[in-house]
Write a protein that holds these residues in place. Structure first.
Motif, PDB file in Angstrom:
ATOM      1  N   GLY A  18      16.560   3.969   1.251  1.00 61.09           N
ATOM      2  CA  GLY A  18      16.087   2.913   0.136  1.00 61.09           C
ATOM      3  C   GLY A  18      16.470   3.360  -1.314  1.00 61.09           C
ATOM      4  O   GLY A  18      17.395   4.314  -1.527  1.00 61.09           O
ATOM      5  N   GLU A  19      16.032   2.650  -2.231  1.00 63.94           N
ATOM      6  CA  GLU A  19      16.608   2.600  -3.678  1.00 63.94           C
ATOM      7  C   GLU A  19      15.518   2.359  -4.587  1.00 63.94           C
ATOM      8  O   GLU A  19      14.664   1.802  -4.123  1.00 63.94           O
ATOM      9  CB  GLU A  19      17.855   1.809  -4.036  1.00 63.94           C
ATOM     10  CG  GLU A  19      17.837   0.490  -3.688  1.00 63.94           C
ATOM     11  CD  GLU A  19      19.087  -0.167  -3.993  1.00 63.94           C
ATOM     12  OE1 GLU A  19      19.022  -1.041  -5.030  1.00 63.94           O
ATOM     13  OE2 GLU A  19      20.119   0.117  -3.528  1.00 63.94           O
ATOM     14  N   LYS A  20      15.367   2.896  -5.913  1.00 63.64           N
ATOM     15  CA  LYS A  20      14.370   2.606  -6.705  1.00 63.64           C
ATOM     16  C   LYS A  20      15.043   2.514  -8.028  1.00 63.64           C
ATOM     17  O   LYS A  20      15.892   3.209  -8.584  1.00 63.64           O
ATOM     18  CB  LYS A  20      13.475   3.864  -6.778  1.00 63.64           C
ATOM     19  CG  LYS A  20      12.143   3.495  -7.468  1.00 63.64           C
ATOM     20  CD  LYS A  20      11.375   4.752  -7.171  1.00 63.64           C
ATOM     21  CE  LYS A  20      10.080   4.453  -7.781  1.00 63.64           C
ATOM     22  NZ  LYS A  20       9.114   5.692  -7.720  1.00 63.64           N
ATOM     23  N   ASN A  21      14.626   1.448  -8.806  1.00 70.30           N
ATOM     24  CA  ASN A  21      15.276   1.162  -9.843  1.00 70.30           C
ATOM     25  C   ASN A  21      16.900   0.884 -10.007  1.00 70.30           C
ATOM     26  O   ASN A  21      17.506   1.568 -10.774  1.00 70.30           O
ATOM     27  CB  ASN A  21      14.946   1.782 -11.125  1.00 70.30           C
ATOM     28  CG  ASN A  21      13.308   2.243 -11.148  1.00 70.30           C
ATOM     29  OD1 ASN A  21      12.599   1.283 -11.024  1.00 70.30           O
ATOM     30  ND2 ASN A  21      12.947   3.355 -11.368  1.00 70.30           N
ATOM     31  N   ASN A  22      17.377   0.408  -8.828  1.00 66.32           N
ATOM     32  CA  ASN A  22      18.699   0.353  -8.587  1.00 66.32           C
ATOM     33  C   ASN A  22      19.379   1.651  -8.321  1.00 66.32           C
ATOM     34  O   ASN A  22      20.790   1.724  -8.482  1.00 66.32           O
ATOM     35  CB  ASN A  22      19.434  -0.383  -9.846  1.00 66.32           C
ATOM     36  CG  ASN A  22      18.976  -2.063  -9.813  1.00 66.32           C
ATOM     37  OD1 ASN A  22      18.636  -2.581  -8.865  1.00 66.32           O
ATOM     38  ND2 ASN A  22      18.911  -2.463 -10.775  1.00 66.32           N
ATOM     39  N   ILE A  77      20.072   4.670  -5.811  1.00 63.68           N
ATOM     40  CA  ILE A  77      20.035   5.147  -4.248  1.00 63.68           C
ATOM     41  C   ILE A  77      19.162   6.328  -4.287  1.00 63.68           C
ATOM     42  O   ILE A  77      19.595   7.373  -4.707  1.00 63.68           O
ATOM     43  CB  ILE A  77      21.334   5.285  -3.642  1.00 63.68           C
ATOM     44  CG1 ILE A  77      22.029   3.715  -3.704  1.00 63.68           C
ATOM     45  CG2 ILE A  77      21.174   5.705  -2.113  1.00 63.68           C
ATOM     46  CD1 ILE A  77      23.250   3.708  -2.545  1.00 63.68           C
ATOM     47  N   LEU A  78      18.124   6.337  -3.483  1.00 63.42           N
ATOM     48  CA  LEU A  78      17.193   7.605  -3.322  1.00 63.42           C
ATOM     49  C   LEU A  78      17.931   8.477  -2.334  1.00 63.42           C
ATOM     50  O   LEU A  78      19.016   8.159  -1.641  1.00 63.42           O
ATOM     51  CB  LEU A  78      16.067   7.068  -2.646  1.00 63.42           C
ATOM     52  CG  LEU A  78      15.245   6.076  -3.626  1.00 63.42           C
ATOM     53  CD1 LEU A  78      14.109   5.850  -2.804  1.00 63.42           C
ATOM     54  CD2 LEU A  78      14.658   6.972  -4.752  1.00 63.42           C
ATOM     55  N   LYS A  79      17.601   9.882  -2.299  1.00 67.27           N
ATOM     56  CA  LYS A  79      18.332  10.822  -1.621  1.00 67.27           C
ATOM     57  C   LYS A  79      18.086  10.526  -0.239  1.00 67.27           C
ATOM     58  O   LYS A  79      17.152   9.686   0.219  1.00 67.27           O
ATOM     59  CB  LYS A  79      17.406  12.307  -1.806  1.00 67.27           C
ATOM     60  CG  LYS A  79      17.995  12.807  -3.175  1.00 67.27           C
ATOM     61  CD  LYS A  79      17.297  14.174  -3.218  1.00 67.27           C
ATOM     62  CE  LYS A  79      18.119  15.048  -4.363  1.00 67.27           C
ATOM     63  NZ  LYS A  79      17.119  16.385  -4.350  1.00 67.27           N
TER      64      LYS A  79
END
Length: 109
Positions: free
Chosen positions: A49-53, A55-57
């Motif tokens: 997933g991603e957060k605030n545009n 990409i998460l680890k």
């Protein structure tokens, strides 16, 4: 006394079969492994997933952390450790598989 457990890593999906633990993110996964020791089996997702545009680890980051921590003896992967990658991302899937397969081959020599 390492309690052998199974782990399913995925930000969205829920596994069809029974797992002892489900983690949804890199941090949650690392936290669990630090507390419980290395699992006997992991089913990996790649994209978490991603957060605030941003990409998460990813599952690859988790795989790298596991290899790294095992090399440094911070955790100890059981000899019967095995895994699969259920990710829909073909490149991510291949990356995790090749890292872990080659590491395990090297480790079990």
């Amino acid at each position: 006394g390492n309690l052998m457990y199974t782990l399913y890593i995925d930000d969205l999906r829920t596994p069809v079969s029974d797992y002892d633990y489900i983690t949804r993110s890199y941090d949650e996964t690392i936290e669990l492994i630090k507390n419980k020791g290395a699992p006997m089996f992991i089913s990996f997702d790649h994209d978490l997933g991603e957060k605030n545009n941003k990409i998460l680890k990813t599952g690859m980051d988790i795989a790298k952390w596991i290899v790294d921590s095992d090399l440094k003896n911070d955790i100890s992967l059981p000899n019967e450790f095995h895994f699969k990658v259920h990710s829909q991302n073909p490149v991510g899937k291949k990356n995790i598989e090749s890292l872990l397969v080659s590491y395990l081959r090297h480790k079990l020599k």
